[in-house]
Design an enzyme around this catalytic site. Structure first.
Site, PDB file in Angstrom:
ATOM      1  N   SER A 139      41.588  30.824  42.212  1.00 26.66           N
ATOM      2  CA  SER A 139      40.878  32.089  42.259  1.00 26.66           C
ATOM      3  C   SER A 139      41.771  33.178  42.861  1.00 26.66           C
ATOM      4  O   SER A 139      42.844  33.460  42.338  1.00 26.66           O
ATOM      5  CB  SER A 139      39.582  31.890  43.049  1.00 26.66           C
ATOM      6  OG  SER A 139      38.736  32.997  42.968  1.00 26.66           O
ATOM      7  N   HIS A 165      39.987  32.151  37.187  1.00 25.53           N
ATOM      8  CA  HIS A 165      38.665  32.355  36.593  1.00 25.53           C
ATOM      9  C   HIS A 165      38.229  33.793  36.829  1.00 25.53           C
ATOM     10  O   HIS A 165      38.954  34.583  37.427  1.00 25.53           O
ATOM     11  CB  HIS A 165      37.636  31.358  37.145  1.00 25.53           C
ATOM     12  CG  HIS A 165      37.348  31.492  38.609  1.00 25.53           C
ATOM     13  ND1 HIS A 165      36.475  30.673  39.277  1.00 25.53           N
ATOM     14  CD2 HIS A 165      37.819  32.362  39.549  1.00 25.53           C
ATOM     15  CE1 HIS A 165      36.414  31.016  40.546  1.00 25.53           C
ATOM     16  NE2 HIS A 165      37.209  32.035  40.742  1.00 25.53           N
TER      17      HIS A 165
END
Length: 205
Positions: free
Chosen positions: A109, A134
């Protein structure tokens, strides 16, 4: 990456001390302060405001010490708050020294975003490191109108993050949007092929 104002308290743990002997006697440092003298900064755990402030302060301090020498950012993080991470990102781009990034363990992330944001050619990972990219996550609650406002904002944030990721990785915005639609895990070799890092380091050069 999360879009939230939640505060996460610092998880205090035992920090090893090192002792240096000089002509003036002995001096003790915690291990992270000693490594800071070598221009090494650790970013471990969830990205939140307290951690980000420390990292930003360390970068600015090292720039003042020597604006020509590289800074080394070691990352082992599952990600965290976007605004906290962006304060680190903007500082990395603002300061004069090159920032070389290393992934050990994982960079997921926001951790992966900051890994990719290191100086081109100086982004590395260890052989068994894992990366994950993501789209941002949100968890706002409130009145319907407020939820709508925050939904628009998180979409703006998503687009901006994708634009920056595309710039650092060297892929089109459309590819990044598609690849971050769901969690995308990358091994060390896959991260090199993808452009997230420049090389795998299995031993010191």
């Amino acid at each position: 990456m999360s879009y939230s104002c939640e505060y996460t308290p610092l998880n205090m743990a035992l920090v090893p001390m090192v002792v240096e002997r000089t002509l003036r006697g002995e001096r003790s440092y915690d291990i992270f302060s000693r490594l800071l003298k070598e221009r090494i900064i650790f970013m471990t755990g969830k990205v939140e405001d307290y951690m980000a402030n420390i990292i930003v302060a360390q970068m600015i301090f090292l720039e003042a010490e020597n604006p020509e020498k590289d800074i080394y950012l070691y990352i082992n993080s599952p990600g965290g708050n976007i605004t906290s991470g962006m304060s680190i990102y903007d500082t990395m781009q603002f300061i004069k020294p090159n920032v070389s990034t290393f992934c050990m363990g994982q960079a997921a992330s926001m951790g992966a975003f900051l890994l990719a944001a290191g100086t081109k050619g100086k982004r590395f990972c260890l052989p068994n490191a894992r990366m994950m990219i993501h789209q941002p996550m949100g968890g706002f609650q409130g009145q319907a109108t407020d939820i709508q406002i925050h939904a628009k904002e998180i979409l703006k944030v998503k687009n901006r993050m994708n634009e920056l990721m595309a710039k650092h990785i060297g892929k089109t915005l459309q590819v990044i949007e598609q690849d971050t639609e769901r969690d995308r895990f990358l091994s060390a070799n896959e991260a090199v092929d993808y452009g997230l890092v420049d090389a795998i380091l299995s031993h010191r050069i």
